[in-house]
Scaffold this active site. Sequence first.
Site, PDB file in Angstrom:
ATOM      1  N   HIS A 138       9.509   7.304  -3.639  1.00 36.70           N
ATOM      2  CA  HIS A 138       9.698   7.158  -2.187  1.00 36.70           C
ATOM      3  C   HIS A 138      10.069   5.725  -1.801  1.00 36.70           C
ATOM      4  O   HIS A 138      10.580   5.502  -0.712  1.00 36.70           O
ATOM      5  CB  HIS A 138       8.496   7.703  -1.403  1.00 36.70           C
ATOM      6  CG  HIS A 138       7.271   6.839  -1.363  1.00 36.70           C
ATOM      7  ND1 HIS A 138       6.202   7.017  -2.214  1.00 36.70           N
ATOM      8  CD2 HIS A 138       6.937   5.804  -0.572  1.00 36.70           C
ATOM      9  CE1 HIS A 138       5.266   6.131  -1.943  1.00 36.70           C
ATOM     10  NE2 HIS A 138       5.686   5.368  -0.944  1.00 36.70           N
ATOM     11  N   ASP A 150       5.821  10.567  -8.549  1.00 42.74           N
ATOM     12  CA  ASP A 150       6.439   9.689  -7.551  1.00 42.74           C
ATOM     13  C   ASP A 150       6.873   8.345  -8.163  1.00 42.74           C
ATOM     14  O   ASP A 150       6.264   7.316  -7.922  1.00 42.74           O
ATOM     15  CB  ASP A 150       5.453   9.457  -6.401  1.00 42.74           C
ATOM     16  CG  ASP A 150       6.114   8.867  -5.169  1.00 42.74           C
ATOM     17  OD1 ASP A 150       7.255   8.364  -5.286  1.00 42.74           O
ATOM     18  OD2 ASP A 150       5.495   8.878  -4.092  1.00 42.74           O
ATOM     19  N   SER A 187       2.393   0.953  -2.354  1.00 41.25           N
ATOM     20  CA  SER A 187       3.189   1.944  -3.056  1.00 41.25           C
ATOM     21  C   SER A 187       3.984   1.269  -4.155  1.00 41.25           C
ATOM     22  O   SER A 187       4.608   0.243  -3.923  1.00 41.25           O
ATOM     23  CB  SER A 187       4.140   2.638  -2.102  1.00 41.25           C
ATOM     24  OG  SER A 187       3.478   3.701  -1.509  1.00 41.25           O
TER      25      SER A 187
HETATM   26  N1  ARG Z   1       1.910   8.713   1.896  1.00 43.59           N
HETATM   27  C1  ARG Z   1       2.588   7.851   0.980  1.00 43.59           C
HETATM   28  C2  ARG Z   1       2.864   6.510   1.664  1.00 43.59           C
HETATM   29  O1  ARG Z   1       2.279   6.191   2.630  1.00 43.59           O
HETATM   30  C3  ARG Z   1       3.809   8.488   0.426  1.00 43.59           C
HETATM   31  C4  ARG Z   1       4.915   8.663   1.395  1.00 43.59           C
HETATM   32  C5  ARG Z   1       6.168   9.247   0.830  1.00 43.59           C
HETATM   33  N2  ARG Z   1       6.129  10.673   0.723  1.00 43.59           N
HETATM   34  C6  ARG Z   1       6.420  11.517   1.740  1.00 43.59           C
HETATM   35  N3  ARG Z   1       6.303  12.795   1.530  1.00 43.59           N
HETATM   36  N4  ARG Z   1       6.807  11.111   2.907  1.00 43.59           N
HETATM   37  O2  ARG Z   1       3.882   5.911   1.699  1.00 43.59           O
HETATM   38  N1  GLU Z   2       2.445   5.500   0.234  1.00 44.17           N
HETATM   39  C1  GLU Z   2       1.986   4.236   0.685  1.00 44.17           C
HETATM   40  C2  GLU Z   2       3.077   3.149   0.608  1.00 44.17           C
HETATM   41  O1  GLU Z   2       4.229   3.424   0.813  1.00 44.17           O
HETATM   42  C3  GLU Z   2       0.784   3.853  -0.067  1.00 44.17           C
HETATM   43  C4  GLU Z   2      -0.268   4.726   0.369  1.00 44.17           C
HETATM   44  C5  GLU Z   2      -1.218   4.041   1.291  1.00 44.17           C
HETATM   45  O2  GLU Z   2      -0.932   3.810   2.464  1.00 44.17           O
HETATM   46  O3  GLU Z   2      -2.288   3.757   0.756  1.00 44.17           O
HETATM   47  O4  GLU Z   2       2.811   1.997   0.458  1.00 44.17           O
END
Ligand code: ARG
Ligand code: GLU
Length: 722
Positions: A86, A222, A653
């Site tokens: 991502h 990921d 991330s």
């Molecule tokens: N929750 C994770 C973060 O905050 C992954 C986000 C990417 N994945 C998604 N399905 N949007 O960035």
């Molecule tokens: N998916 C998050 C990022 O893009 C990390 C997850 C979180 O917020 O802990 O940094």
Amino acid sequence: MRILRSFVLIITLVFSFQAIANEGMWLPQLLERLNEKEMKSLGMKISARDIYNVNSGSLKDAIVSFNGNCTGSIISTKGLVLTNHHCGFDVIQNHSTLDKNYIRDGFWANNLSEELANPKLYVTFIVRIDDVTKQVLTGVTAEMTERERQSIIDKNMNEIGKTAKKETSQDVMIKGFFEANQYYLFVTETYRDVRLVGAPPSSIGNFGKDTDNWMWPRHTGDFSIFRIYAGKDNKPAPYSADNVPYVPKKSLPISIDGVAEGDFTLVFGFPGKTMEYTHSAFIQQTLNVVDPAKVAIRTKALFVIDSFMRKDEQIKIKYAAKYANVSNAWKKWQGEILGLNRTNAVNQRRAYEAEFQKRVNANPVWKSQYGQLLPDLEAVYSEIGPLGLARDYFTEITNRVELFAIHRRLSALRNARINGGKNDYSQALINIKDTLTDLYAEYNPALDRRLFEVLIEMYVSDQDGKILSPVLLERVRAAGNDYKKLATEIYGGSEMTAGPKVLAALEKDPTDMLERIQNDKVSLLIADIVDSYNKNTTARLNEVQSKLNQLQRTYMRAQLEVMKEKKFYPDGNSTLRVTYGSVRGMAARDGVKYDPYTYLDGVMEKYVPGDYEFDVPKRLQQLYRNKEFGQYGKNGKMPVCFIGTNHTTGGNSGSPALDAYGNLVGLNFDRAWEGVMSDIHYDPSICRNIMVDVRYVLFIVDKYAGAGHLVKEMKLVHPKVR
Ligand code: ARG
Ligand code: GLU
């Protein structure tokens, strides 16, 4: 009952005052002093100096800030960078077309010449971190206004930046910590030729998509892989076909032995923003007002975008990254509300404040300095509440409806033409052509019109007319409160939605177009919405915000002074940090206990043939059936993801998860739903970060994609024979 309740309160209080292992995002240069002992007691076998050392290569030299909002790590001596899928998503999408769809099918370079260049992508190394608090605050006094203070600080920082020791290829950045009570200087080095090497199909890299996002158990691979290129001298150089793979000071060894429940882990990266030391009034506002409002706005926006994406494959590609972004925070805020409620965050924070106040009152010096702090903060929070809400409505809505962004760029260009010098204008022209080219490449006017219709209706009906644009209110009235009609008028009457025409005009002499646009009814409306917001909200908001900043800074200093036994770490501010903890499952809720590990079996359990979120590539199914896991499987199973107690946030991330020996074992990419309130209120019992097991990454690279040549570049080790 009452006795029981106060007993519980005391217990929580005692607990939150103790140094809670696992909470905290620590400064790497201070580990030796503050954390090493605890890290060793949790099982760490390396020393703080192995992690951060300016005199010889240390682990920090293998960590990069990836494109300003994620983290990456160096995993080969030829500059391979591992980060999340991502985090690379936008770049992968930019290389994708309907027939070469790398988002859908994945991408693998077979050799260096097939690696794909990315004009705007960059990675930044941290060369050195120095404490410059004294120098930055020289000349600052307690009586100064915020503005006077800031102007002295800016001047000092400028001076320090100019005289800091660094090489010409390096930059200097100074940042405030603990609400600007402390300052650190970072010498950085940024590489701007970073090429795409490999990415799995999104049915692996984004498996489970939005349904599984922020959730455990998780089965997402990921990850994506890039390579840093440098000039022949190994120094940063702009993109050139002659550039060569960067040779790092340090690359991470990779352990394929994995980790087990209870094992030490360390996550090294760039956490973005946390607010752990705020007043309970802040938590209350977030919980009851701000989060629910932003969620409601995004719910509507997402519904619109989704309905267009489902109808049209081209729109689906164009809006995929935008959709993922908008839905990501939308979902997190909902989890945050639940978590703050469930952990009684407001009451816990109040109990902490009561203890603070008690100690302050008992000490005459503190009492005169800090005695009024909490009531003052509370008062300023109630002042800022409605202003903050108005800001959130404005930003949420004008960031979604892209007509606002187009208008902003074009009027900035017109301004530069009229008021700026010749150079300013030609520079503005280049920049704006560039941003608008990107914007229009992922723009659909019909979709944008529908967003306008739905969101502007919210904007008007949810807010007090007194703070809104009179021109907007008049047009709504004239359209008989029919927002569809209004949207049709606006979008039908605007030149700005016709991307190719605007870009063509920018190529030639855009003067006529700029004047026409400036004076058409659409621009007048948009300009009035923006002006009204600035006049009725921004001015006042800035004033109150500056009062709040000052109080917060004092409150932070007071907490450091008064709550002596608490171990403080500075809030996340996108600087390099170390968080550590253990691999650990958790009791999620009554009757539900989470294991710390997931396996490929779980991918197959979730498999829904042809599904938008849960399809599984044929080849992966085959590998699963034949148990072709190579050296990456364990006891006949293929590990996929695991959770731990490392305190992470957005920006982490792509951060590497290291084992007790400093070997790479995983890749951070998310947090578990129950604990996403950790940005405001960390609770060790339910806060977990989610990592992809590096063995799954290698299995996909090697067995699924047949890109074993990349694995050969890496150094695979077994921790016991370090
Ligand atoms: N929750 C994770 C973060 O905050 C992954 C986000 C990417 N994945 C998604 N399905 N949007 O960035
Ligand atoms: N998916 C998050 C990022 O893009 C990390 C997850 C979180 O917020 O802990 O940094």
